[in-house]
Design a protein around this motif. Sequence first.
Motif, PDB file in Angstrom:
ATOM      1  N   ASP A 149       0.674  -1.194  -0.067  1.00  0.00           N
ATOM      2  CA  ASP A 149       0.165  -0.001   0.039  1.00  0.00           C
ATOM      3  C   ASP A 149       0.875   1.363  -0.024  1.00  0.00           C
ATOM      4  N   ILE A 150       1.851   1.279   0.634  1.00  0.00           N
ATOM      5  CA  ILE A 150       2.576   2.522   0.762  1.00  0.00           C
ATOM      6  C   ILE A 150       3.669   2.713  -0.411  1.00  0.00           C
ATOM      7  N   CYS A 151       4.321   1.570  -1.112  1.00  0.00           N
ATOM      8  CA  CYS A 151       5.420   1.595  -1.876  1.00  0.00           C
ATOM      9  C   CYS A 151       4.967   2.860  -2.926  1.00  0.00           C
ATOM     10  N   PRO A 152       5.695   3.798  -2.992  1.00  0.00           N
ATOM     11  CA  PRO A 152       5.506   4.881  -3.816  1.00  0.00           C
ATOM     12  C   PRO A 152       5.583   4.483  -5.350  1.00  0.00           C
ATOM     13  N   ILE A 153       6.378   3.370  -5.482  1.00  0.00           N
ATOM     14  CA  ILE A 153       6.512   2.979  -7.066  1.00  0.00           C
ATOM     15  C   ILE A 153       5.346   1.725  -7.282  1.00  0.00           C
ATOM     16  N   ASN A 154       4.730   1.494  -6.359  1.00  0.00           N
ATOM     17  CA  ASN A 154       3.571   0.590  -6.531  1.00  0.00           C
ATOM     18  C   ASN A 154       4.058  -0.950  -6.904  1.00  0.00           C
ATOM     19  N   LEU A 155       5.404  -1.110  -6.159  1.00  0.00           N
ATOM     20  CA  LEU A 155       5.831  -2.472  -6.193  1.00  0.00           C
ATOM     21  C   LEU A 155       5.242  -3.290  -5.049  1.00  0.00           C
ATOM     22  N   LEU A 156       5.256  -4.636  -5.189  1.00  0.00           N
ATOM     23  CA  LEU A 156       4.976  -5.628  -4.388  1.00  0.00           C
ATOM     24  C   LEU A 156       6.222  -6.104  -3.314  1.00  0.00           C
ATOM     25  N   PRO A 157       6.821  -5.082  -2.432  1.00  0.00           N
ATOM     26  CA  PRO A 157       8.006  -5.404  -1.774  1.00  0.00           C
ATOM     27  C   PRO A 157       8.064  -6.772  -1.210  1.00  0.00           C
ATOM     28  N   THR A 158       6.962  -7.278  -0.753  1.00  0.00           N
ATOM     29  CA  THR A 158       6.851  -8.530   0.005  1.00  0.00           C
ATOM     30  C   THR A 158       7.306  -9.739  -0.864  1.00  0.00           C
ATOM     31  N   ASP A 181      13.157  -1.114 -10.443  1.00  0.00           N
ATOM     32  CA  ASP A 181      12.420   0.219 -10.251  1.00  0.00           C
ATOM     33  C   ASP A 181      12.498   0.687  -8.882  1.00  0.00           C
ATOM     34  N   CYS A 182      12.766  -0.095  -7.896  1.00  0.00           N
ATOM     35  CA  CYS A 182      12.806   0.366  -6.481  1.00  0.00           C
ATOM     36  C   CYS A 182      13.683   1.562  -6.326  1.00  0.00           C
ATOM     37  N   ILE A 183      13.251   2.438  -5.641  1.00  0.00           N
ATOM     38  CA  ILE A 183      14.103   3.721  -5.475  1.00  0.00           C
ATOM     39  C   ILE A 183      14.889   3.539  -4.077  1.00  0.00           C
ATOM     40  N   GLU A 184      14.738   2.381  -3.437  1.00  0.00           N
ATOM     41  CA  GLU A 184      15.274   2.330  -2.093  1.00  0.00           C
ATOM     42  C   GLU A 184      15.009   3.227  -1.149  1.00  0.00           C
ATOM     43  N   CYS A 185      13.914   3.763  -0.930  1.00  0.00           N
ATOM     44  CA  CYS A 185      13.415   4.800   0.022  1.00  0.00           C
ATOM     45  C   CYS A 185      13.163   4.218   1.387  1.00  0.00           C
ATOM     46  N   GLY A 186      13.035   2.987   1.446  1.00  0.00           N
ATOM     47  CA  GLY A 186      13.131   2.187   2.700  1.00  0.00           C
ATOM     48  C   GLY A 186      11.646   2.336   3.393  1.00  0.00           C
ATOM     49  N   SER A 187      10.673   2.964   2.809  1.00  0.00           N
ATOM     50  CA  SER A 187       9.440   2.849   3.406  1.00  0.00           C
ATOM     51  C   SER A 187       8.706   1.732   3.709  1.00  0.00           C
ATOM     52  N   CYS A 188       8.946   0.563   3.079  1.00  0.00           N
ATOM     53  CA  CYS A 188       8.515  -0.931   3.028  1.00  0.00           C
ATOM     54  C   CYS A 188       9.020  -1.296   4.337  1.00  0.00           C
ATOM     55  N   SER A 189      10.265  -1.333   4.593  1.00  0.00           N
ATOM     56  CA  SER A 189      11.040  -1.968   5.754  1.00  0.00           C
ATOM     57  C   SER A 189      10.483  -1.111   7.048  1.00  0.00           C
ATOM     58  N   LEU A 247      13.056  -5.420   4.168  1.00  0.00           N
ATOM     59  CA  LEU A 247      12.303  -5.607   2.771  1.00  0.00           C
ATOM     60  C   LEU A 247      13.352  -4.987   1.722  1.00  0.00           C
ATOM     61  N   VAL A 248      13.722  -3.672   1.903  1.00  0.00           N
ATOM     62  CA  VAL A 248      14.513  -2.958   1.094  1.00  0.00           C
ATOM     63  C   VAL A 248      16.052  -3.618   0.747  1.00  0.00           C
ATOM     64  N   GLN A 249      16.433  -3.754   2.021  1.00  0.00           N
ATOM     65  CA  GLN A 249      17.828  -4.459   1.948  1.00  0.00           C
ATOM     66  C   GLN A 249      17.631  -5.901   1.216  1.00  0.00           C
ATOM     67  N   ARG A 250      16.815  -6.685   1.385  1.00  0.00           N
ATOM     68  CA  ARG A 250      16.695  -7.819   0.484  1.00  0.00           C
ATOM     69  C   ARG A 250      16.501  -7.492  -1.190  1.00  0.00           C
ATOM     70  N   ILE A 251      15.713  -6.463  -1.156  1.00  0.00           N
ATOM     71  CA  ILE A 251      15.436  -5.924  -2.651  1.00  0.00           C
ATOM     72  C   ILE A 251      16.677  -5.527  -3.109  1.00  0.00           C
ATOM     73  N   ARG A 252      17.348  -4.746  -2.425  1.00  0.00           N
ATOM     74  CA  ARG A 252      18.839  -4.227  -2.596  1.00  0.00           C
ATOM     75  C   ARG A 252      19.649  -5.373  -3.319  1.00  0.00           C
TER      76      ARG A 252
HETATM   77  S1  SF4 Z   1      12.232   0.723  -0.853  1.00  0.00           S
HETATM   78 FE1  SF4 Z   1      10.408  -0.406  -0.672  1.00  0.00          FE
HETATM   79  S2  SF4 Z   1       8.896   1.207  -0.525  1.00  0.00           S
HETATM   80 FE2  SF4 Z   1      10.669   2.282  -1.278  1.00  0.00          FE
HETATM   81  S3  SF4 Z   1      10.387   2.048  -3.517  1.00  0.00           S
HETATM   82 FE3  SF4 Z   1      11.738   0.168  -2.976  1.00  0.00          FE
HETATM   83  S4  SF4 Z   1      10.198  -1.211  -2.609  1.00  0.00           S
HETATM   84 FE4  SF4 Z   1       8.831   0.505  -2.414  1.00  0.00          FE
END
Ligand code: SF4
Lengths: 308, 439
Positions: free
Chosen positions: B374-383, B404-412, B421-426
């Motif tokens: 819900d909060i990902c500003p890029i509309n990703l599915l972080p989980t 496309d993740c901008i690594e903003c960390g909002s998901c974590s 989450l963002v650590q794993r996405i990175r």
């Molecule tokens: S860090 Fe999380 S909330 Fe931010 S863009 Fe990436 S996946 Fe979305």
Amino acid sequence: MENLKLLVTSSPHIRDDDSVQKIMYSVIIALIPASLMGVYYFGFHAFLVIAASILGAIVTEGLFQKLRNKPITVSDGSAVITGLLLALNLPPGFPLWMAVVGSAVAIGLGKQVFGGLGYNPFNPALIGRAFLIASFPGAMTTWISPVDGITTATPLGLLKLQGITTDYFSLFIGRVGGCIGETSAVAILIGAAFLLYKGYIDWRIPFSYLGTVAVLMYIFGKDPVFHLLSGGLMLGAFFMATDMVTSPITKKGRWIFGIGAGIVVVVIRIWGGLPEGVSYSILLMNGLTPLLNRYTRPRIFGKVKANG
Amino acid sequence: MRKTFKGGVHPPHYKEATEHREIEKARLPQRVIIPLQQHIGAPCELIVKVGDKVKVGQKIGEGKAFVSAPVHASISGEVVSIETLPHPVGGKVLSVVIQSDGLDEVDNNIKPFGSIESLSPEELKKIIREAGIVGMGGAAFPTQVKLSPPPEKTIDTVIINGAECEPYLTADHRVMLERTEDVVFGIKVVMRAVGVSSVYIGIEDNKPDAIKKLEEAVSGEENIKVIPLRAKYPQGGEKQLIYAITGREVPSGGLPMEVGVIVQNVGTVTAIARAVKTGMPLIERVVTVTGSGVKKPRNLLARIGTPFKDLIEECGGFNGTPGKVIMGGPMMGIAQTSLEVPVIKGTSGILVLTKEEAKQYEPGPCIKCARCVDICPINLLPTRISHFSQMGMWDEAEEYNALDCIECGSCSYICPSKIPLVQRIRIAKGEILARKRKK
Ligand code: SF4
Ligand code: SF4
């Protein structure tokens, strides 16, 4: 300033203070009005059924985790919810040992075999309930009247089998036959309002679920208000279809989930052999959830839509 | 309604400690450590040697590549060593260590360039490049490169980023209040350098004084508008800021210039103003030294190269036992292993968390609550991406747009189960890119 031991972890360095435990305990709190109404209308035995079911769930969860040498996480509140939800979906006079068996199955087969919290595809309480209906069909359909305490039928049963209708007010406050926690729409709505306010459930699923049932019932010439208020629809829509673990994570997926479940309820209630249909509708949509998640991914920011 | 973007989170602001404190000049450091790489792009080439005497503003590292920025001596004194030293962004980088002579003598070549009108766009860009100016919001991309889009791209809008959405940080806020004139001057330089007539200054509405001050300052300027934004993280993210102000979506994988926009941080435009007005390259910046782990949080104007240790000492030292020292804000900042690292051009803050605050979180299972979604500003599915990352399913992670993740960390930040989450996405992003390079 030398020899400092500094913690080095990756960002972000602060976290929201909500936790899984907080969410779970809020759900439990939200179920208290419906539980109290059940005990008020159906008497002390209803309380015992609730207690037995919760206990069965907690003990089973703990045992499973102990046997598998996993950390015991019964304090997270999720097992309590499963036990409580199952009890609220049982007839008030249900034998206590059967309630224990039901909750043990709910936790064991519905949740722990899949790896515990978060990994179960189906709502565990509904798995427990489906098991009990298959095993003890008689006990699962013996209802008592909140007015005089003698056996009766549920409003849906009365309508389906004898063509008798029940007045809206009795349905709304819950003074009718049915499962312990499902009869009082007002109690369920109070709890649901709390969860919606807290943001712990998404309005899309109950809205589309109830909305679909109301619209279709109206189209087929049935009484939509009666159908919304009777049976387990309210409880199911606000507390079971919204189960985070087993419902879609996308908003579009939640709409489809609610609409699909609504269609199933209508089909079962109008043409099916059973008077109910809520449990099956949710279980069915639970089964479709992974697919819904996959095919309803939102448009990525900055990506143009295909063909457009 | 205030302009904003979709998604995002509301971490507490934690800005009270320093938002009303005036910028103070930090003490002149005894020694500065100037890494030859403080920007995105190629490292600088060394042009001094041990034993050389240098003066303030003298160039010591030359940026030859297009995407590069020179570095300068920030104090006067002697080059005492040139070695690889710890860098606040991680790892070690070849750095020039200058021992102060206490004189703070300015290089003879430093002199004002004259009025904006007397300089051509090309000359202005050259000044910016020679001054070693990079994005000071943290990304540290060479500014002059940003100001030189390829000819086929038309830029019609410049956005000045005064959002400062990271909790704790107040450096930009104070700059907007106390150096308003420089901000406006810098904006005009940028306008002339890029030939753009439309400028928006985006400021979060938790800084009403800065909004007011700048509105007054640009009241006579038809083409410069202040846009109050809703205080929400990551409002200062380039893509989010552009969307909030212009409604344009920077295409996936693309740069702001593709939608005709250039974004500059308020600190950066002030540095540009200084460079044109005085000729002084980027040798100092405002750093918010804050957090409950320091005794007297302040906004310090510090020379580039000042060790973190000096600035923390200047703020009264540690308050109790520090648990974590972060360069930048708590959402995207980098945890430090040592206090010997220097302030670099992208250092917006030094945040010290106490032992109690510096928690290590034990991740639980994903309960599919979908908050991260819900909060990902890029509309990703972080989980989902995080799950694929853990399972080593890189193709799936890529299919789910991990890049496309901008690594903003909002998901974590929002995850109730404290999943990193963002650590794993990175990690997934790193793997996907590594595999792309191999192909
Ligand atoms: S860090 Fe999380 S909330 Fe931010 S863009 Fe990436 S996946 Fe979305
Ligand atoms: S916020 Fe955490 S628990 Fe919720 S869906 Fe995302 S990863 Fe899972």
